[in-house]
Write a protein that holds these residues in place. Structure first.
Motif, PDB file in Angstrom:
ATOM      1  N   ALA A 108       0.800  -1.225   0.000  1.00 15.90           N
ATOM      2  CA  ALA A 108       0.000   0.000   0.000  1.00 15.90           C
ATOM      3  C   ALA A 108       0.833   1.276   0.000  1.00 15.90           C
ATOM      4  N   GLY A 109       2.117   1.197   0.350  1.00 13.62           N
ATOM      5  CA  GLY A 109       2.951   2.395   0.368  1.00 13.62           C
ATOM      6  C   GLY A 109       4.154   2.216   1.272  1.00 13.62           C
ATOM      7  N   GLU A 110       5.040   3.195   1.255  1.00 17.10           N
ATOM      8  CA  GLU A 110       6.284   3.114   2.035  1.00 17.10           C
ATOM      9  C   GLU A 110       6.036   2.963   3.534  1.00 17.10           C
ATOM     10  N   GLU A 111       5.123   3.762   4.075  1.00 20.30           N
ATOM     11  CA  GLU A 111       4.853   3.685   5.517  1.00 20.30           C
ATOM     12  C   GLU A 111       4.335   2.307   5.898  1.00 20.30           C
ATOM     13  N   GLN A 112       3.441   1.798   5.096  1.00 25.73           N
ATOM     14  CA  GLN A 112       2.868   0.482   5.366  1.00 25.73           C
ATOM     15  C   GLN A 112       3.936  -0.599   5.224  1.00 25.73           C
ATOM     16  N   LYS A 113       4.779  -0.449   4.210  1.00 28.21           N
ATOM     17  CA  LYS A 113       5.849  -1.430   3.991  1.00 28.21           C
ATOM     18  C   LYS A 113       6.802  -1.448   5.184  1.00 28.21           C
ATOM     19  N   ASP A 114       7.211  -0.267   5.638  1.00 28.45           N
ATOM     20  CA  ASP A 114       8.111  -0.195   6.792  1.00 28.45           C
ATOM     21  C   ASP A 114       7.472  -0.805   8.032  1.00 28.45           C
ATOM     22  N   LEU A 115       6.196  -0.509   8.246  1.00 29.24           N
ATOM     23  CA  LEU A 115       5.469  -1.040   9.396  1.00 29.24           C
ATOM     24  C   LEU A 115       5.437  -2.567   9.360  1.00 29.24           C
ATOM     25  N   VAL A 116       5.061  -3.123   8.230  1.00 29.68           N
ATOM     26  CA  VAL A 116       4.953  -4.578   8.102  1.00 29.68           C
ATOM     27  C   VAL A 116       6.321  -5.239   8.270  1.00 29.68           C
ATOM     28  N   ASN A 118       9.034  -4.145   9.741  1.00 31.24           N
ATOM     29  CA  ASN A 118       9.512  -4.013  11.123  1.00 31.24           C
ATOM     30  C   ASN A 118       8.809  -4.996  12.050  1.00 31.24           C
ATOM     31  N   GLN A 119       7.494  -5.162  11.868  1.00 32.02           N
ATOM     32  CA  GLN A 119       6.747  -6.106  12.707  1.00 32.02           C
ATOM     33  C   GLN A 119       7.171  -7.550  12.423  1.00 32.02           C
ATOM     34  N   LEU A 120       7.383  -7.870  11.165  1.00 34.58           N
ATOM     35  CA  LEU A 120       7.816  -9.222  10.817  1.00 34.58           C
ATOM     36  C   LEU A 120       9.189  -9.534  11.409  1.00 34.58           C
ATOM     37  N   VAL A 121      10.104  -8.586  11.296  1.00 30.08           N
ATOM     38  CA  VAL A 121      11.454  -8.785  11.840  1.00 30.08           C
ATOM     39  C   VAL A 121      11.392  -8.952  13.358  1.00 30.08           C
ATOM     40  N   ASP A 122      10.653  -8.076  14.004  1.00 31.75           N
ATOM     41  CA  ASP A 122      10.535  -8.155  15.464  1.00 31.75           C
ATOM     42  C   ASP A 122       9.934  -9.491  15.888  1.00 31.75           C
ATOM     43  N   ARG A 123       8.912  -9.927  15.203  1.00 31.81           N
ATOM     44  CA  ARG A 123       8.251 -11.193  15.545  1.00 31.81           C
ATOM     45  C   ARG A 123       9.193 -12.371  15.337  1.00 31.81           C
ATOM     46  N   PHE A 124       9.951 -12.355  14.253  1.00 30.18           N
ATOM     47  CA  PHE A 124      10.909 -13.432  13.985  1.00 30.18           C
ATOM     48  C   PHE A 124      11.903 -13.532  15.132  1.00 30.18           C
ATOM     49  N   LEU A 135       6.989 -22.502  12.737  1.00 30.06           N
ATOM     50  CA  LEU A 135       5.997 -22.211  11.685  1.00 30.06           C
ATOM     51  C   LEU A 135       5.852 -20.709  11.487  1.00 30.06           C
ATOM     52  N   VAL A 136       5.831 -19.974  12.586  1.00 30.96           N
ATOM     53  CA  VAL A 136       5.741 -18.509  12.516  1.00 30.96           C
ATOM     54  C   VAL A 136       6.933 -17.977  11.728  1.00 30.96           C
ATOM     55  N   ARG A 137       8.116 -18.459  12.064  1.00 29.50           N
ATOM     56  CA  ARG A 137       9.316 -17.996  11.355  1.00 29.50           C
ATOM     57  C   ARG A 137       9.263 -18.363   9.873  1.00 29.50           C
ATOM     58  N   PHE A 138       8.800 -19.552   9.580  1.00 30.20           N
ATOM     59  CA  PHE A 138       8.684 -19.949   8.171  1.00 30.20           C
ATOM     60  C   PHE A 138       7.733 -19.008   7.429  1.00 30.20           C
ATOM     61  N   ASP A 139       6.590 -18.741   8.037  1.00 26.71           N
ATOM     62  CA  ASP A 139       5.607 -17.855   7.397  1.00 26.71           C
ATOM     63  C   ASP A 139       6.172 -16.447   7.209  1.00 26.71           C
ATOM     64  N   ILE A 140       6.961 -15.973   8.155  1.00 26.22           N
ATOM     65  CA  ILE A 140       7.582 -14.647   8.035  1.00 26.22           C
ATOM     66  C   ILE A 140       8.558 -14.622   6.861  1.00 26.22           C
ATOM     67  N   ILE A 141       9.374 -15.659   6.760  1.00 27.23           N
ATOM     68  CA  ILE A 141      10.332 -15.740   5.645  1.00 27.23           C
ATOM     69  C   ILE A 141       9.572 -15.801   4.319  1.00 27.23           C
ATOM     70  N   GLU A 158      17.789  -8.950   1.649  1.00 28.03           N
ATOM     71  CA  GLU A 158      18.861  -8.868   2.660  1.00 28.03           C
ATOM     72  C   GLU A 158      18.306  -9.057   4.070  1.00 28.03           C
ATOM     73  N   ILE A 159      17.151  -8.462   4.334  1.00 29.90           N
ATOM     74  CA  ILE A 159      16.521  -8.606   5.653  1.00 29.90           C
ATOM     75  C   ILE A 159      16.175 -10.076   5.894  1.00 29.90           C
ATOM     76  N   ALA A 160      15.563 -10.716   4.912  1.00 29.90           N
ATOM     77  CA  ALA A 160      15.172 -12.122   5.058  1.00 29.90           C
ATOM     78  C   ALA A 160      16.385 -13.023   5.268  1.00 29.90           C
ATOM     79  N   LEU A 161      17.401 -12.832   4.469  1.00 34.44           N
ATOM     80  CA  LEU A 161      18.601 -13.666   4.601  1.00 34.44           C
ATOM     81  C   LEU A 161      19.288 -13.430   5.944  1.00 34.44           C
TER      82      LEU A 161
END
Length: 186
Positions: A108-116, A118-124, A135-141, A158-161
Motif C-alpha cells: 500500500a505504500g512506504e509507511e505500510q511497507k516499513d510497518l509490516v 519491522n513487525q515481521l522482523v521483530d516477531r521473527f 511455523l511462525v518464522r517460516f511464514d515470516i520468511i 537482505e533482511i530475510a537472509l
C-alpha cells in the motif's frame, strides 16, 4: 459495491460451506487489485477481527490485508495492530492464515511497507516462546519472499537472509533458505 460482490459478502454467512468458500475466494481475488468499495466494508471487517468465530477472524484479517492497497486514507496505519493481533490467534490455522496474508499490507505504500517489515522482523526475533515458533518464522520468511517477488527490492531479500542466519537450528535454517532459492536478482 456491485450486487455480485455484495452477494459474496452475504454468502460468507451461508450455511452452505461450498458457497462460503466460493464467496471467500471471490472476495480475495477481487481485492488483489484496488477496489472502490473498501470503506463500505472496512469497519465491519475491523470489528470482525475480534469475533468469537475463528473463520471470520481469519477471513477478515485476510480481506483487510488485501484492502490496504485500496486505502487512500491510510486507515491501515492505525488499524494495523488489530489485524496483527489475529496473527497471534489462539487457533493456529487462524493465526497462520492471517500471518500469511499480512505482507500484502506492505504493497500500500512506504509507511505500510516499513510497518509490516519491522513487525515481521521483530516477531521473527522474539517468537521463541510461542507454541509454533518455527511455523511462525517460516511464514515470516515466506511473507518477505512474497513481498520481494512483488517489489524486487534487494533490501527485503537482505533482511530475510539476515533473519535466516539468526536461526540457530541448522535444519530450520536450511528449510527457511529454500524459500529464497532461485530468487531473481534485480
Amino acid at each position: 459495491m456491485d450486487k455480485a460482490m455484495q452477494t459474496n459478502f452475504n454468502n460468507l454467512e451461508s450455511e452452505d460451506k461450498n458457497l462460503q468458500y466460493e464467496a471467500f475466494m471471490n472476495i480475495l481475488d477481487a481485492t488483489k487489485e484496488e477496489v472502490e468499495w473498501a470503506y463500505e466494508v472496512w469497519d465491519e471487517l475491523l470489528a470482525g477481527l475480534t469475533s468469537s468465530n475463528n473463520h471470520k477472524r481469519s477471513r477478515y484479517a485476510q480481506f483487510l490485508s488485501n484492502l490496504a492497497i485500496s486505502d487512500p486514507e491510510k486507515r491501515m496505519l492505525t488499524d494495523f495492530p488489530a489485524v496483527w493481533e489475529v496473527t497471534k490467534d489462539k487457533r493456529t490455522v487462524t493465526a497462520r492464515h492471517s500471518l500469511q496474508a499480512i505482507w500484502r499490507i506492505a504493497l500500500a505504500g512506504e509507511e505500510q511497507k516499513d510497518l509490516v517489515i519491522n513487525q515481521l522482523v521483530d516477531r521473527f526475533e522474539t517468537c521463541e516462546s510461542e507454541k509454533n515458533c518455527k511455523l511462525v518464522r517460516f511464514d515470516i520468511i515466506q511473507d518477505l519472499r512474497n513481498l520481494y517477488d512483488e517489489m524486487t527490492e534487494e533490501k527485503i531479500k537482505e533482511i530475510a537472509l539476515g533473519l535466516i542466519e539468526k536461526e540457530e537450528d541448522p535444519k530450520y535454517q536450511k528449510k527457511y533458505a529454500k524459500v529464497w532459492k532461485n530468487a531473481p536478482k534485480k
